[in-house]
Design an enzyme around this catalytic site. Structure first.
Site, PDB file in Angstrom:
ATOM      1  N   SER A 156       0.881  -1.174   0.000  1.00 10.58           N
ATOM      2  CA  SER A 156       0.000   0.000   0.000  1.00 10.58           C
ATOM      3  C   SER A 156       0.915   1.220   0.000  1.00 10.58           C
ATOM      4  O   SER A 156       2.102   1.095   0.331  1.00 10.58           O
ATOM      5  CB  SER A 156      -0.840  -0.022   1.282  1.00 10.58           C
ATOM      6  OG  SER A 156      -1.362   1.248   1.590  1.00 10.58           O
ATOM      7  N   TYR A 169      -1.819  -1.166  10.451  1.00 10.32           N
ATOM      8  CA  TYR A 169      -1.861  -1.348   8.992  1.00 10.32           C
ATOM      9  C   TYR A 169      -0.525  -0.922   8.354  1.00 10.32           C
ATOM     10  O   TYR A 169       0.046  -1.640   7.532  1.00 10.32           O
ATOM     11  CB  TYR A 169      -3.023  -0.518   8.437  1.00 10.32           C
ATOM     12  CG  TYR A 169      -3.353  -0.750   6.986  1.00 10.32           C
ATOM     13  CD1 TYR A 169      -4.192  -1.796   6.602  1.00 10.32           C
ATOM     14  CD2 TYR A 169      -2.848   0.076   5.986  1.00 10.32           C
ATOM     15  CE1 TYR A 169      -4.513  -2.002   5.269  1.00 10.32           C
ATOM     16  CE2 TYR A 169      -3.163  -0.125   4.650  1.00 10.32           C
ATOM     17  CZ  TYR A 169      -4.000  -1.162   4.295  1.00 10.32           C
ATOM     18  OH  TYR A 169      -4.312  -1.370   2.971  1.00 10.32           O
TER      19      TYR A 169
HETATM   20  N1  LIG Z   1      -8.900  -0.352  -0.978  1.00  9.55           N
HETATM   21  C1  LIG Z   1      -7.854   0.411  -0.749  1.00  9.55           C
HETATM   22  O1  LIG Z   1      -7.983   1.639  -0.671  1.00  9.55           O
HETATM   23  C2  LIG Z   1      -6.474  -0.193  -0.637  1.00  9.55           C
HETATM   24  C3  LIG Z   1      -5.366   0.648  -0.766  1.00  9.55           C
HETATM   25  C4  LIG Z   1      -4.085   0.104  -0.686  1.00  9.55           C
HETATM   26  C5  LIG Z   1      -3.913  -1.257  -0.467  1.00  9.55           C
HETATM   27  N2  LIG Z   1      -5.026  -2.043  -0.339  1.00  9.55           N
HETATM   28  C6  LIG Z   1      -4.791  -3.482  -0.139  1.00  9.55           C
HETATM   29  O2  LIG Z   1      -5.293  -4.176  -1.240  1.00  9.55           O
HETATM   30  C7  LIG Z   1      -5.647  -5.514  -0.862  1.00  9.55           C
HETATM   31  C8  LIG Z   1      -7.036  -5.844  -1.375  1.00  9.55           C
HETATM   32  O3  LIG Z   1      -7.987  -5.013  -0.733  1.00  9.55           O
HETATM   33  P1  LIG Z   1      -9.330  -4.503  -1.461  1.00  9.55           P
HETATM   34  O4  LIG Z   1      -9.159  -3.059  -1.707  1.00  9.55           O
HETATM   35  O5  LIG Z   1      -9.659  -5.392  -2.589  1.00  9.55           O
HETATM   36  O6  LIG Z   1     -10.366  -4.654  -0.239  1.00  9.55           O
HETATM   37  P2  LIG Z   1     -11.583  -5.681  -0.022  1.00  9.55           P
HETATM   38  O7  LIG Z   1     -11.906  -5.545   1.427  1.00  9.55           O
HETATM   39  O8  LIG Z   1     -12.634  -5.426  -1.022  1.00  9.55           O
HETATM   40  O9  LIG Z   1     -10.946  -7.122  -0.324  1.00  9.55           O
HETATM   41  C9  LIG Z   1     -10.141  -7.815   0.582  1.00  9.55           C
HETATM   42  C10 LIG Z   1     -10.419  -9.297   0.389  1.00  9.55           C
HETATM   43  O10 LIG Z   1      -9.546 -10.055   1.215  1.00  9.55           O
HETATM   44  C11 LIG Z   1     -10.318 -11.054   1.887  1.00  9.55           C
HETATM   45  N3  LIG Z   1      -9.644 -11.408   3.137  1.00  9.55           N
HETATM   46  C12 LIG Z   1      -9.469 -10.623   4.220  1.00  9.55           C
HETATM   47  N4  LIG Z   1      -8.851 -11.303   5.199  1.00  9.55           N
HETATM   48  C13 LIG Z   1      -8.610 -12.538   4.723  1.00  9.55           C
HETATM   49  C14 LIG Z   1      -7.997 -13.687   5.281  1.00  9.55           C
HETATM   50  N5  LIG Z   1      -7.555 -13.695   6.554  1.00  9.55           N
HETATM   51  N6  LIG Z   1      -7.877 -14.783   4.505  1.00  9.55           N
HETATM   52  C15 LIG Z   1      -8.356 -14.803   3.225  1.00  9.55           C
HETATM   53  N7  LIG Z   1      -8.976 -13.746   2.671  1.00  9.55           N
HETATM   54  C16 LIG Z   1      -9.093 -12.629   3.404  1.00  9.55           C
HETATM   55  C17 LIG Z   1     -11.679 -10.399   2.120  1.00  9.55           C
HETATM   56  O11 LIG Z   1     -12.721 -11.321   2.383  1.00  9.55           O
HETATM   57  C18 LIG Z   1     -11.871  -9.649   0.799  1.00  9.55           C
HETATM   58  O12 LIG Z   1     -12.454 -10.454  -0.195  1.00  9.55           O
HETATM   59  C19 LIG Z   1      -5.501  -5.543   0.659  1.00  9.55           C
HETATM   60  O13 LIG Z   1      -4.266  -6.139   0.986  1.00  9.55           O
HETATM   61  C20 LIG Z   1      -5.487  -4.097   1.051  1.00  9.55           C
HETATM   62  O14 LIG Z   1      -4.813  -3.867   2.271  1.00  9.55           O
HETATM   63  C21 LIG Z   1      -6.283  -1.558  -0.419  1.00  9.55           C
END
Ligand SMILES: NC(=O)c1ccc[n+]([C@@H]2O[C@H](COP(=O)([O-])OP(=O)(O)OC[C@H]3O[C@@H](n4cnc5c(N)ncnc54)[C@H](O)[C@@H]3O)[C@@H](O)[C@H]2O)c1
Length: 278
Positions: A156, A169
């Site tokens: 991130s 985080y």
């Molecule tokens: N959305 C943002 O703004 C953002 C920004 C930077 C980084 N990220 C990172 O991107 C990645 C994806 O996030 P996203 O934006 O798609 O959010 P999201 O919440 O839509 O998706 C996250 C997915 O991970 C799954 N998950 C969570 N914990 C889990 C576990 N213990 N085992 C298996 N699956 C698990 C959830 O069920 C969900 O489907 C994450 O690592 C997040 O930290 C997100």
């Protein structure tokens, strides 16, 4: 014309929705079969997770690309569960080439002395140890294949930048970059490349929720995405947008997964509207 990852197999965590689903569909659209896992149930103190119906929708979308998918409900904190999921996928598809360790959570934070210790623990367990477990379950298959491979770890902008009230985080996401660099050095001799993507705000449930909106607009009683966009754009980004789409990250993942990046390893790649310049 063959796809950019034609005939390859990709293991993707957190594939039930959001970026993970988008990565699965993008890689399948370029010819890869998919081994998908998602927890599909909530974790106390964290935002709601994907559901079994969400994961079933990912299966449909990948199959609509004429590719195969093995989808399993598994928690990245459970190494045995991940090993079983990857082993079953490799048994069915016969190989493994690409790993996208994407699963992550956003949990209620707060100043370090006020943050719930349980939220610190599960954030580190899922957002850092979960990626270690994902790599650990996959590496033996990548090495045994003898064809090299590509591992992409989702960090991130919080992996290179401080964020107040988010020490759990931010610490996990900084750790992901250390893990990525270590794995890149360990696995290079096997032609396995390891890189990381660093997204800014992404249009997924993790960002598009009431809690985030209130963080950006504490002055409003019921802030919406429209209220947040100009503030996020102005204070966080160089390019004047408040967030990116999951597909923007998937395009970077695809590049890092395919042979176009064959000599790129150990790179933290921001997809961040210039956030890290600020
Ligand atoms: N959305 C943002 O703004 C953002 C920004 C930077 C980084 N990220 C990172 O991107 C990645 C994806 O996030 P996203 O934006 O798609 O959010 P999201 O919440 O839509 O998706 C996250 C997915 O991970 C799954 N998950 C969570 N914990 C889990 C576990 N213990 N085992 C298996 N699956 C698990 C959830 O069920 C969900 O489907 C994450 O690592 C997040 O930290 C997100």
């Amino acid at each position: 014309m063959p796809g950019r990852v034609e005939g390859k197999v990709a293991f993707i965590t957190g594939a039930g929705r959001g970026q993970g689903r988008s990565h699965a569909v993008r890689l399948a659209g370029e010819g890869a079969d998919i081994i998908a896992v998602d927890i599909c149930h909530d974790v106390e103190g964290a935002l709601p997770m994907a559901t079994p119906a969400d994961l079933a929708e990912t299966v449909k979308l990948v199959e609509a690309q004429d590719r195969r998918i093995v989808a399993t409900q598994a928690d990245v904190r459970d190494l045995d569960g991940l090993v079983a999921a990857v082993d079953a996928g490799v048994e069915q598809f016969g190989r493994l080439d690409i790993v996208v360790a994407n699963a992550g959570v956003a949990s209620i934070g707060g100043r370090a002395d006020k943050m719930k210790v349980e939220n610190w623990k599960h954030t580190i367990d899922i957002n850092l140890t979960g990626l270690f477990n994902t790599a650990r379950a996959a590496i033996p298959h990548l090495i045994a294949g003898g064809r090299g491979g590509s591992i992409v770890l989702t960090s991130s902008v919080g992996g290179m930048h401080a964020m107040a009230d988010m020490s759990h985080y931010v610490s996990a996401k900084h750790g992901v970059i250390g893990l990525m660099r270590s794995l890149a050095v360990e696995l290079g001799q096997h032609h396995i490349r390891v890189n990381s993507v660093l997204p800014t705000n992404v249009n997924t449930p993790m960002f598009m929720n009431e809690g985030t909106f209130k963080m950006f607009r504490p002055d409003l009683e019921n802030p919406t995405a429209t209220d947040v966009e100009p503030i996020a754009a102005q204070f966080m980004h160089v390019l004047p947008r408040g967030w990116i789409e999951p597909e923007d990250v998937s395009n970077a993942v695809l590049f890092l997964a395919c042979d176009e990046s064959r000599y790129i390893t150990g790179v933290p790649l921001p997809i961040d509207l210039g956030a890290l310049l600020k």
